[in-house]
Design a protein around this motif. Structure first.
Motif, short mmCIF file in Angstrom:
data_model
loop_
_atom_site.label_atom_id
_atom_site.label_comp_id
_atom_site.label_asym_id
_atom_site.label_seq_id
_atom_site.Cartn_x
_atom_site.Cartn_y
_atom_site.Cartn_z
N SER A 78 0.58 -0.07 4.31
CA SER A 78 1.51 -0.01 3.19
C SER A 78 0.81 0.02 1.83
O SER A 78 1.19 0.77 0.93
CB SER A 78 2.48 -1.18 3.26
OG SER A 78 1.77 -2.38 3.46
N LEU A 79 -0.23 -0.80 1.69
CA LEU A 79 -0.91 -0.86 0.39
C LEU A 79 -1.50 0.51 0.04
O LEU A 79 -1.42 0.97 -1.11
CB LEU A 79 -2.02 -1.92 0.43
CG LEU A 79 -2.68 -2.24 -0.90
CD1 LEU A 79 -1.69 -2.80 -1.88
CD2 LEU A 79 -3.83 -3.22 -0.71
N ALA A 80 -2.07 1.18 1.05
CA ALA A 80 -2.63 2.51 0.82
C ALA A 80 -1.53 3.52 0.51
O ALA A 80 -1.69 4.40 -0.34
CB ALA A 80 -3.42 2.96 2.05
N SER A 83 -0.49 3.20 -2.98
CA SER A 83 -1.56 3.68 -3.85
C SER A 83 -1.65 5.20 -3.85
O SER A 83 -1.92 5.81 -4.88
CB SER A 83 -2.90 3.09 -3.41
OG SER A 83 -2.79 1.71 -3.29
N LEU A 86 0.75 6.72 -6.19
CA LEU A 86 0.59 6.34 -7.61
C LEU A 86 0.51 7.53 -8.56
O LEU A 86 1.20 7.54 -9.59
CB LEU A 86 -0.63 5.42 -7.76
CG LEU A 86 -0.91 4.89 -9.16
CD1 LEU A 86 0.19 3.93 -9.59
CD2 LEU A 86 -2.26 4.19 -9.22
N LEU A 91 3.39 3.60 -12.26
CA LEU A 91 3.78 2.22 -11.94
C LEU A 91 5.29 2.09 -12.12
O LEU A 91 5.77 1.76 -13.19
CB LEU A 91 3.06 1.24 -12.86
CG LEU A 91 1.54 1.18 -12.76
CD1 LEU A 91 0.96 0.35 -13.88
CD2 LEU A 91 1.12 0.62 -11.42
N THR A 166 7.48 -6.88 -0.56
CA THR A 166 6.58 -7.83 -1.22
C THR A 166 5.26 -7.17 -1.63
O THR A 166 4.66 -7.56 -2.63
CB THR A 166 6.24 -9.01 -0.28
OG1 THR A 166 5.74 -8.50 0.94
CG2 THR A 166 7.46 -9.86 -0.01
N VAL A 167 4.80 -6.17 -0.85
CA VAL A 167 3.53 -5.51 -1.18
C VAL A 167 3.67 -4.72 -2.49
O VAL A 167 2.69 -4.47 -3.19
CB VAL A 167 3.08 -4.59 -0.02
CG1 VAL A 167 1.79 -3.87 -0.35
CG2 VAL A 167 2.90 -5.40 1.25
N ALA A 169 4.41 -5.78 -5.11
CA ALA A 169 3.94 -6.62 -6.21
C ALA A 169 2.70 -6.03 -6.86
O ALA A 169 2.45 -6.26 -8.04
CB ALA A 169 3.63 -8.03 -5.70
N ILE A 170 1.94 -5.23 -6.12
CA ILE A 170 0.72 -4.63 -6.68
C ILE A 170 1.05 -3.73 -7.87
O ILE A 170 0.26 -3.60 -8.79
CB ILE A 170 -0.06 -3.84 -5.60
CG1 ILE A 170 -1.39 -3.30 -6.15
CG2 ILE A 170 0.72 -2.67 -5.06
CD1 ILE A 170 -2.54 -4.19 -5.95
N VAL A 171 2.26 -3.12 -7.89
CA VAL A 171 2.64 -2.30 -9.03
C VAL A 171 3.70 -3.01 -9.88
O VAL A 171 4.28 -2.41 -10.79
CB VAL A 171 3.17 -0.90 -8.61
CG1 VAL A 171 2.04 -0.07 -8.05
CG2 VAL A 171 4.30 -1.01 -7.62
N GLY A 177 8.08 -10.63 -3.95
CA GLY A 177 6.63 -10.48 -3.88
C GLY A 177 5.97 -10.75 -5.23
O GLY A 177 4.87 -11.29 -5.31
N ILE A 180 5.48 -14.35 -5.51
CA ILE A 180 4.38 -14.80 -4.64
C ILE A 180 3.04 -14.47 -5.29
O ILE A 180 2.13 -15.29 -5.33
CB ILE A 180 4.49 -14.14 -3.24
CG1 ILE A 180 5.81 -14.54 -2.58
CG2 ILE A 180 3.32 -14.52 -2.37
CD1 ILE A 180 6.07 -13.87 -1.25
N TYR A 181 2.96 -13.25 -5.84
CA TYR A 181 1.72 -12.79 -6.47
C TYR A 181 1.37 -13.66 -7.68
O TYR A 181 0.25 -14.15 -7.82
CB TYR A 181 1.89 -11.33 -6.90
CG TYR A 181 0.61 -10.59 -7.14
CD1 TYR A 181 -0.38 -10.55 -6.17
CD2 TYR A 181 0.39 -9.90 -8.33
CE1 TYR A 181 -1.55 -9.86 -6.38
CE2 TYR A 181 -0.78 -9.20 -8.54
CZ TYR A 181 -1.75 -9.18 -7.57
OH TYR A 181 -2.92 -8.49 -7.78
N PHE B 75 2.04 -10.46 3.37
CA PHE B 75 1.51 -10.89 2.09
C PHE B 75 1.84 -12.36 1.82
O PHE B 75 0.99 -13.14 1.39
CB PHE B 75 2.09 -9.98 0.99
CG PHE B 75 1.67 -10.33 -0.38
CD1 PHE B 75 0.33 -10.58 -0.67
CD2 PHE B 75 2.60 -10.42 -1.41
CE1 PHE B 75 -0.06 -10.91 -1.96
CE2 PHE B 75 2.22 -10.75 -2.69
CZ PHE B 75 0.89 -11.00 -2.97
N ILE B 178 -8.90 -0.68 -3.59
CA ILE B 178 -7.60 -0.38 -4.19
C ILE B 178 -7.27 -1.40 -5.27
O ILE B 178 -6.92 -1.04 -6.39
CB ILE B 178 -6.49 -0.36 -3.10
CG1 ILE B 178 -6.78 0.74 -2.08
CG2 ILE B 178 -5.13 -0.17 -3.74
CD1 ILE B 178 -5.78 0.81 -0.96
N VAL B 190 -8.14 3.95 -7.26
CA VAL B 190 -7.03 3.52 -6.40
C VAL B 190 -6.80 4.56 -5.31
O VAL B 190 -6.70 4.23 -4.12
CB VAL B 190 -5.74 3.31 -7.23
CG1 VAL B 190 -4.54 3.10 -6.32
CG2 VAL B 190 -5.90 2.14 -8.18
N ALA B 194 -7.28 4.33 -1.29
CA ALA B 194 -6.15 4.59 -0.40
C ALA B 194 -6.50 5.64 0.64
O ALA B 194 -6.14 5.53 1.81
CB ALA B 194 -4.94 5.02 -1.21
#
Lengths: 226, 223
Positions: A78-80, A83, A86, A91, A166-167, A169-171, A177, A180-181, B75, B178, B190, B194
């Protein structure tokens, strides 16, 4: 000078009533964003998945590519995925929704297709013999019979989406999330635990809600079991 | 398209491959984490699932644990572990979280595989005088193998994904490229990270696919 407060917030405890009352609005906003991201993603994924599954069922050549592409999408972490999107979306909340749609798509298409394929051939032939055209056959015979499998897919997709938000949250668009972050960076135990528990609660409630919807939509499965 | 070109030039820059934060080291960390945790999870989950499946007990637990695993955000677990005493030993939270999320698919698939073994075959084996241990190791295990291997494959893909998210909570692995890219507001970095993660995941999936093709017919999953 007043003495520093000695409540559970100051002691940084895991469970803290004062956190719930003082941060109520923040929590409600996060839950709201979480629900919105989940619902929008799953609904869009469903709207895309139904035609894809029907296409894969009706046209033999389409089944391979449709299943292959969705499986590859599902393999990407998911994180990839967020990204990789992006450069397209920047964002934004759209980025998170797009990523979640791609994940839910896999689960929905697979289950829908399995449901459509499980419709017995005799039933399809009987309907054709009664003069059903392809559209009427699909809407009044195949869809209802594929419903249990489709709902199973929808439940899995929804529960996964709730946890994957929740992931985001990176953006900065991760619903709970985000809390949590932020809680991780400030070592705020009550915030991390509260947000995590709420997240699991949303997933369980959504699952039960869909189970209820399925119960209402498929009265014939209850009659058969009796 | 320019972003992709930028990401490509970031990837092909030799300076980004060397050092502790370099791609080479991150790739190694990711691989070691995935392999070690896969082995540990198998050692924990498979014996339990095989015995439960053989005895036909604990089915509700073995099947539902996968659903529970799906509802709990990776997470959130990582961050919760980070804030507990486990967080103090370096990669501790990452390893614990990875194992926690790899166990459910292993357990569920192995259990279901054991229970789906044709009951008449099991009865025939019993009739031939096989003991419980012989039955488990010589009849049920080989017949359940395709389902067990499907579980191992699911667990491996899950491990790669979890190891990536671990970067959000300060763990090592390719995900760090990333998160570092996000912190530097460098879109090429990034995207490059990825691409690496996605390629890694697809290679892992591909290895299992090839292994499945090479396996003898009876050990293949029916997918």
């Amino acid at each position: 000078m007043t003495a520093p407060p000695n409540d559970c917030l100051a002691r940084n405890e895991w469970i803290c009533g004062a956190y719930l009352s003082s941060r109520r609005q923040i929590l409600l906003d996060a839950v709201g964003q979480h629900l919105k991201l989940t619902v929008v993603s799953v609904v869009i994924a469903l709207l895309v998945a139904v035609p894809l599954a029907v296409l894969a069922r009706r046209r033999r050549w389409a089944a391979g590519p449709v299943l292959g592409v969705t499986t590859i999408l599902y393999t990407i972490p998911s994180l990839a995925m967020f990204s990789l999107l992006l450069p397209l979306y920047g964002l934004s909340a759209t980025l998170v929704v797009a990523g979640l749609v791609l994940y839910s798509l896999t689960l929905l298409v697979r289950n829908l297709l399995a449901g459509l394929r499980a419709v017995p051939e005799e039933i399809r032939q009987a309907a054709r013999g009664l003069g059903y055209g392809p559209v009427r056959l699909l809407l009044t015979v195949e869809f209802p019979l594929a419903l249990p499998a489709a709902m199973a897919g929808l439940r899995i997709a929804t529960v996964s989406a709730v946890s994957l938000v929740t992931v985001g949250a990176i953006v900065g668009f991760g619903g709970l999330g985000n809390l949590i972050y932020a809680g991780m960076n400030t070592y705020f135990k009550a915030q991390v635990l509260t947000a995590s528990v709420l997240c699991v609660a949303i997933a369980v409630l959504a699952d039960l809600l869909l189970l209820g919807v399925q119960w209402l939509l498929t009265p014939w499965t209850r009659a058969a079991r009796r | 398209m320019t972003t992709l070109a930028d990401a490509w030039s970031w990837l092909t820059d030799a300076a980004h491959w060397a050092g502790d934060d370099g791609i080479g080291n991150r790739l190694l960390q990711h691989l070691v984490l995935t392999v070690v945790c896969l082995l540990v999870s198998c050692l924990i989950a498979l014996p339990v699932a095989l015995v439960l499946g053989h005895l036909g007990r604990g089915g509700a637990l073995a099947v539902n644990i996968s659903n529970v695993g799906r509802a709990v955000p990776t997470f959130a677990v990582l961050v919760l572990l980070l804030l507990t005493p486990v967080g103090r030993w370096g990669e501790g939270p990452t390893v614990v979280a990875l194992v926690l999320f790899a166990v459910p698919p292993l357990l569920t698939n192995a259990y279901v595989g054991m229970r789906e073994v044709d009951r008449s075959v099991v009865r025939a084996a019993r009739g031939m005088g096989m003991t419980g241990r012989q039955l488990l190791l010589r009849v049920e295990l080989p017949l359940a193998l395709p389902m067990i291997l499907t579980g191992v494959r699911l667990a491996a893909v899950q491990l790669v994904a979890t190891a990536t998210i671990a970067a959000l909570a300060g763990g090592g692995g390719l995900g760090r490229i990333i998160t570092a890219g996000f912190n530097l507001a460098s879109t090429p970095m990034v995207v490059a990270g990825a691409i690496l993660v996605a390629a890694f995941a697809l290679v892992v999936e591909g290895v299992f696919e090839i292994a499945e093709r090479l396996a003898p017919v009876w050990a293949r999953g029916s997918r």
